[in-house]
Design an enzyme around this catalytic site. Structure first.
Site, PDB file in Angstrom:
ATOM      1  N   HIS A 138       1.409  -1.259   0.353  1.00 52.51           N
ATOM      2  CA  HIS A 138      -0.020  -0.367  -0.046  1.00 52.51           C
ATOM      3  C   HIS A 138       0.975   0.815   0.119  1.00 52.51           C
ATOM      4  CE1 HIS A 138      -2.813  -2.862   1.648  1.00 52.51           C
ATOM      5  NE2 HIS A 138      -3.104  -2.730   0.252  1.00 52.51           N
ATOM      6  N   HIS A 139       1.996   1.303  -0.783  1.00 52.48           N
ATOM      7  CA  HIS A 139       2.858   2.506  -0.471  1.00 52.48           C
ATOM      8  C   HIS A 139       2.441   3.133  -1.330  1.00 52.48           C
ATOM      9  CE1 HIS A 139       4.334   0.481  -3.732  1.00 52.48           C
ATOM     10  NE2 HIS A 139       5.220   1.696  -4.330  1.00 52.48           N
ATOM     11  N   ARG A 140       1.898   2.885  -2.276  1.00 53.10           N
ATOM     12  CA  ARG A 140       1.302   3.747  -3.382  1.00 53.10           C
ATOM     13  C   ARG A 140      -0.227   3.017  -3.565  1.00 53.10           C
ATOM     14  NH1 ARG A 140       4.445   7.160  -3.581  1.00 53.10           N
ATOM     15  NH2 ARG A 140       5.815   6.921  -4.429  1.00 53.10           N
TER      16      ARG A 140
ATOM     17  N   LYS B  41      -3.027  -2.663  -7.795  1.00 50.19           N
ATOM     18  CA  LYS B  41      -3.282  -2.854  -9.219  1.00 50.19           C
ATOM     19  C   LYS B  41      -2.855  -4.388  -9.223  1.00 50.19           C
ATOM     20  CE  LYS B  41      -4.575  -0.743 -12.740  1.00 50.19           C
ATOM     21  NZ  LYS B  41      -6.173  -1.626 -13.194  1.00 50.19           N
TER      22      LYS B  41
ATOM     23  N   LYS C   8       6.507  -4.470 -10.255  1.00 48.11           N
ATOM     24  CA  LYS C   8       5.896  -3.687 -12.044  1.00 48.11           C
ATOM     25  C   LYS C   8       6.031  -2.631 -12.187  1.00 48.11           C
ATOM     26  CE  LYS C   8       4.119  -7.969 -14.269  1.00 48.11           C
ATOM     27  NZ  LYS C   8       3.054  -7.958 -14.471  1.00 48.11           N
TER      28      LYS C   8
ATOM     29  N   ASP D  46       7.502   2.764 -13.552  1.00 47.35           N
ATOM     30  CA  ASP D  46       7.367   4.297 -12.823  1.00 47.35           C
ATOM     31  C   ASP D  46       5.390   4.641 -13.034  1.00 47.35           C
ATOM     32  OD1 ASP D  46       8.928   4.848 -11.301  1.00 47.35           O
ATOM     33  OD2 ASP D  46       9.766   6.088 -13.720  1.00 47.35           O
TER      34      ASP D  46
ATOM     35  N   LYS E 130      -3.483  -8.766  -6.294  1.00 41.32           N
ATOM     36  CA  LYS E 130      -3.475  -9.538  -8.004  1.00 41.32           C
ATOM     37  C   LYS E 130      -4.876 -10.029  -7.431  1.00 41.32           C
ATOM     38  CE  LYS E 130      -2.404 -11.697 -11.777  1.00 41.32           C
ATOM     39  NZ  LYS E 130      -2.122 -10.376 -13.430  1.00 41.32           N
TER      40      LYS E 130
ATOM     41  N   SER F  36      -3.476  -0.227 -18.520  1.00 41.88           N
ATOM     42  CA  SER F  36      -4.241   0.389 -18.255  1.00 41.88           C
ATOM     43  C   SER F  36      -4.185   1.986 -16.388  1.00 41.88           C
ATOM     44  CB  SER F  36      -4.450  -1.143 -16.208  1.00 41.88           C
ATOM     45  OG  SER F  36      -4.410  -2.221 -17.130  1.00 41.88           O
TER      46      SER F  36
HETATM   47  P1  NAD Z   1      -4.725 -15.316 -22.085  1.00 40.08           P
HETATM   48  O1  NAD Z   1      -5.933 -16.875 -21.245  1.00 40.08           O
HETATM   49  O2  NAD Z   1      -5.137 -14.616 -23.279  1.00 40.08           O
HETATM   50  O3  NAD Z   1      -4.149 -17.192 -22.903  1.00 40.08           O
HETATM   51  C1  NAD Z   1      -3.307 -18.044 -22.461  1.00 40.08           C
HETATM   52  C2  NAD Z   1      -3.385 -18.769 -23.560  1.00 40.08           C
HETATM   53  O4  NAD Z   1      -2.270 -20.000 -22.862  1.00 40.08           O
HETATM   54  C3  NAD Z   1      -4.021 -19.049 -24.158  1.00 40.08           C
HETATM   55  O5  NAD Z   1      -4.488 -19.100 -25.528  1.00 40.08           O
HETATM   56  C4  NAD Z   1      -4.570 -20.473 -23.250  1.00 40.08           C
HETATM   57  O6  NAD Z   1      -4.756 -21.721 -24.288  1.00 40.08           O
HETATM   58  C5  NAD Z   1      -2.493 -20.944 -23.541  1.00 40.08           C
HETATM   59  N1  NAD Z   1      -1.973 -22.379 -22.835  1.00 40.08           N
HETATM   60  C6  NAD Z   1      -2.323 -22.731 -21.230  1.00 40.08           C
HETATM   61  N2  NAD Z   1      -1.654 -23.514 -20.655  1.00 40.08           N
HETATM   62  C7  NAD Z   1      -0.508 -23.486 -22.009  1.00 40.08           C
HETATM   63  C8  NAD Z   1      -0.223 -24.413 -22.275  1.00 40.08           C
HETATM   64  N3  NAD Z   1       0.723 -25.406 -21.305  1.00 40.08           N
HETATM   65  N4  NAD Z   1       1.169 -24.244 -23.090  1.00 40.08           N
HETATM   66  C9  NAD Z   1       0.921 -23.247 -24.054  1.00 40.08           C
HETATM   67  N5  NAD Z   1      -0.190 -22.288 -23.644  1.00 40.08           N
HETATM   68  C10 NAD Z   1      -0.990 -22.407 -22.935  1.00 40.08           C
HETATM   69  O7  NAD Z   1      -4.014 -14.900 -20.800  1.00 40.08           O
HETATM   70  P2  NAD Z   1      -3.189 -13.381 -21.107  1.00 40.08           P
HETATM   71  O8  NAD Z   1      -3.923 -11.904 -20.029  1.00 40.08           O
HETATM   72  O9  NAD Z   1      -2.199 -13.174 -22.289  1.00 40.08           O
HETATM   73  O10 NAD Z   1      -1.931 -14.374 -19.829  1.00 40.08           O
HETATM   74  C11 NAD Z   1      -0.843 -15.108 -20.157  1.00 40.08           C
HETATM   75  C12 NAD Z   1       0.091 -14.853 -19.183  1.00 40.08           C
HETATM   76  O11 NAD Z   1       0.388 -13.247 -19.326  1.00 40.08           O
HETATM   77  C13 NAD Z   1      -0.214 -14.490 -17.424  1.00 40.08           C
HETATM   78  O12 NAD Z   1       1.194 -15.757 -17.296  1.00 40.08           O
HETATM   79  C14 NAD Z   1      -0.264 -13.386 -17.276  1.00 40.08           C
HETATM   80  O13 NAD Z   1      -0.686 -13.596 -15.605  1.00 40.08           O
HETATM   81  C15 NAD Z   1       0.441 -13.040 -18.217  1.00 40.08           C
HETATM   82  N6  NAD Z   1       0.075 -11.109 -18.156  1.00 40.08           N
HETATM   83  C16 NAD Z   1      -1.163 -11.026 -18.972  1.00 40.08           C
HETATM   84  C17 NAD Z   1      -1.163  -9.695 -18.593  1.00 40.08           C
HETATM   85  C18 NAD Z   1      -2.743  -9.326 -19.329  1.00 40.08           C
HETATM   86  O14 NAD Z   1      -2.752  -7.928 -19.776  1.00 40.08           O
HETATM   87  N7  NAD Z   1      -3.610  -9.954 -20.047  1.00 40.08           N
HETATM   88  C19 NAD Z   1      -0.837  -8.433 -18.304  1.00 40.08           C
HETATM   89  C20 NAD Z   1       0.835  -8.308 -17.825  1.00 40.08           C
HETATM   90  C21 NAD Z   1       1.226 -10.392 -17.176  1.00 40.08           C
END
Ligand code: NAD
Length: 468
Positions: A62-64, A68, A92, A97, A104, A360
């Site tokens: 909660h430092h900011r 999110k 992150k 910044d 989460k 975001s």
């Molecule tokens: P998503 O649900 O849109 O896509 C994930 C994809 O990975 C799906 O198509 C799924 O079928 C596939 N998948 C699942 N298991 C798999 C495997 N064993 N091998 C290959 N593919 C597999 O999710 P996303 O939003 O793209 O998130 C993916 C990663 O990115 C997560 O770790 C998430 O925390 C991270 N992330 C997402 C965002 C965002 O804005 N959506 C931001 C930062 C980080």
């Protein structure tokens, strides 16, 4: 080899970086642990009766304010994972910044097993539970999409929040990643993948770093393998391809395909839609397991599916020279050691996939401002530039073509501003962590990113006067 927990990995990385900093241990303890952990259960009506699902929201720091972080729907969701992802969000945000603390959330379900109606009920109930405990709100805690969730779920969440907070002027800022019609921002959907592209492009632009890896500078012709063709993976692959890289491998949960000559990402997506599988794409070799695809011959590997994909077990077999972490936590801490010793350049998740939270932040600002970015300035800018061109024409006696004039005077719209803000953020943050890595004699970019973010967070606590 023993694998630590995901949160344990984050702590290990934190401790490694904290050794380079001179802060009191109490302060470091305050930063690294999670501030609030809310685990709850609620009933959901399904065709087979009533099912009780488990859900979490963790606010790490909660430092900011607000905090999110995304909401994940997966059967693998557990408290350790949510804590780790919340902590990563804190670091992150600090790296790029963005003035938020980290959080989460997750629901332990396989969204594919529920109808849209059931998912709507689950999402609305989850939101109502967060409202009850003050774990959501524009100035409190602001969720976003993550694995298994998207714009649709965010629309349900904002609608539920507004129903429970009637008349809330800033209520739409309670979640980001919403559809445009519900207060979303142009460019958010693609933001994380586009950010991965900017990160990889910036890394490849450093001629001396590329020389050490035995690569030529620039993205042109670099061979890329992407794991996960969801929001992050698809957009990262698409932008990297448009930037001149060659996509040689793509992996989904049903398996992977490989073609050293490359393939078109959109054509593969079409093929997967029509056949319900990525496999048997014309001209490509089938690989039965997604994990095996990580070991394919390539220059750049983008794990963009889930955590713990590169572990002590397979790290030694990774052939890529650069790993751009699209997913959160795809590399375990013992794998990291092996990869760093092999000389692989890892663009850490807390930097590489920060495009999503960056945009975001822009969406949150838009919601608080109640005005679309660019709305006030676009035409004003165009008319100023147009007048400037007319003066140049008058002075030089030369005329611009209508096409030259149109391209030059263009005022920025929302999407252009968002993409430009994202590009600037990703470039600045890369150079910042690269400098830290050089300052500490070539430590990994992950340790550098942790040092940079811990330093920023510690300073903010010290300036609050909480620690002597
Ligand atoms: P998503 O649900 O849109 O896509 C994930 C994809 O990975 C799906 O198509 C799924 O079928 C596939 N998948 C699942 N298991 C798999 C495997 N064993 N091998 C290959 N593919 C597999 O999710 P996303 O939003 O793209 O998130 C993916 C990663 O990115 C997560 O770790 C998430 O925390 C991270 N992330 C997402 C965002 C965002 O804005 N959506 C931001 C930062 C980080």
């Amino acid at each position: 080899m023993n694998e630590t927990s995901f949160f344990g990995d984050v702590i290990t990385n934190f401790d490694k970086a904290a050794k380079y900093l001179d802060y009191p241990s109490g302060l470091l303890e305050q930063i690294k642990e999670c501030n609030s952990i809310y685990h709850f259960r609620f009933p959901v009506e399904t065709d087979d009766g009533v099912e009780v699902v488990s859900a979490w929201r963790v606010e790490h720091s909660h430092h900011r304010m607000p905090t999110k972080g995304g909401i994940r729907y997966s059967l693998d969701v557990n408290e350790d994972e949510v804590k780790a992802l919340a902590a990563l969000m804190t670091y992150k945000c600090a790296v790029v910044d963005v003035p938020f603390g980290g959080a989460k959330g997750g629901i332990k379900i396989n969204p594919k097993e529920y109808t849209a109606n059931q998912l709507q009920r689950i999402t609305r109930r989850y939101t109502a539970e967060l409202v009850k405990k003050n774990f959501i709100g524009p100035g409190v805690d602001v969720p976003a999409p993550d694995y298994g969730t998207g714009e649709r779920e965010m629309a349900w969440m904002v609608d539920t929040y507004l129903a429970l907070n009637p008349g809330s002027l800033d209520g739409t800022a309670c979640v980001t990643g919403k559809p445009i019609s519900q207060g979303g921002i142009r460019g958010r959907r693609e933001a994380t993948g586009r950010g991965v592209y900017f990160a990889v492009r910036e890394a490849c632009a450093k001629a001396d770093d590329m020389k050490k890896l035995g690569l030529t500078p620039g993205l042109e012709g670099k061979r890329v393998v992407v794991q996960g063709l969801g929001n992050v993976g698809y957009h990262a692959a698409k932008f990297l391809q448009e930037g001149g890289a060659v996509i040689v491998g793509l992996a989904e949960y049903e398996g992977a395909i490989y073609n050293p000559k490359g393939f078109d990402v959109d054509e593969v997506v079409k093929h997967r839609k029509s056949t319900r599988s990525i496999l048997s794409y014309p001209g490509a070799k089938n690989i039965s397991s997604s994990k095996d695809a990580l070991e394919l011959e390539c220059d750049i590997l983008i794990p963009a599916a889930l955590e713990k994909q590169i572990t002590g077990e397979n790290a030694a077999r990774i052939k890529a020279k650069i790993i751009g972490e699209g997913a959160n936590g795809p590399t375990s801490s013992d794998a990291e050691e092996v990869l760093v010793n092999k000389g692989i350049l890892i663009l850490p998740d807390m930097y590489c996939n920060a495009g999503g939270v960056t945009v975001s932040y822009f969406e949150w600002l838009k919601n608080l401002q109640h005005v679309r970015m660019g709305r006030m300035a676009k035409r004003y800018t165009e008319s100023s530039y147009s007048q400037l061109l007319s003066v140049i024409e008058k002075v030089t006696g030369e005329s611009f073509t209508p096409d030259e004039r149109e391209r030059t005077i263009q005022g920025p719209d929302e999407e252009a501003l968002v993409n430009s803000g994202l590009e600037d953020t990703m470039i600045s943050a890369y150079n910042e962590i690269r400098e830290v890595s050089k300052q500490y004699k070539g430590i990994s970019l992950r340790t550098a990113a942790f040092i940079s973010s811990i330093d920023k967070i510690a300073k903010s606590y010290l300036e609050m006067g909480i620690f002597p």
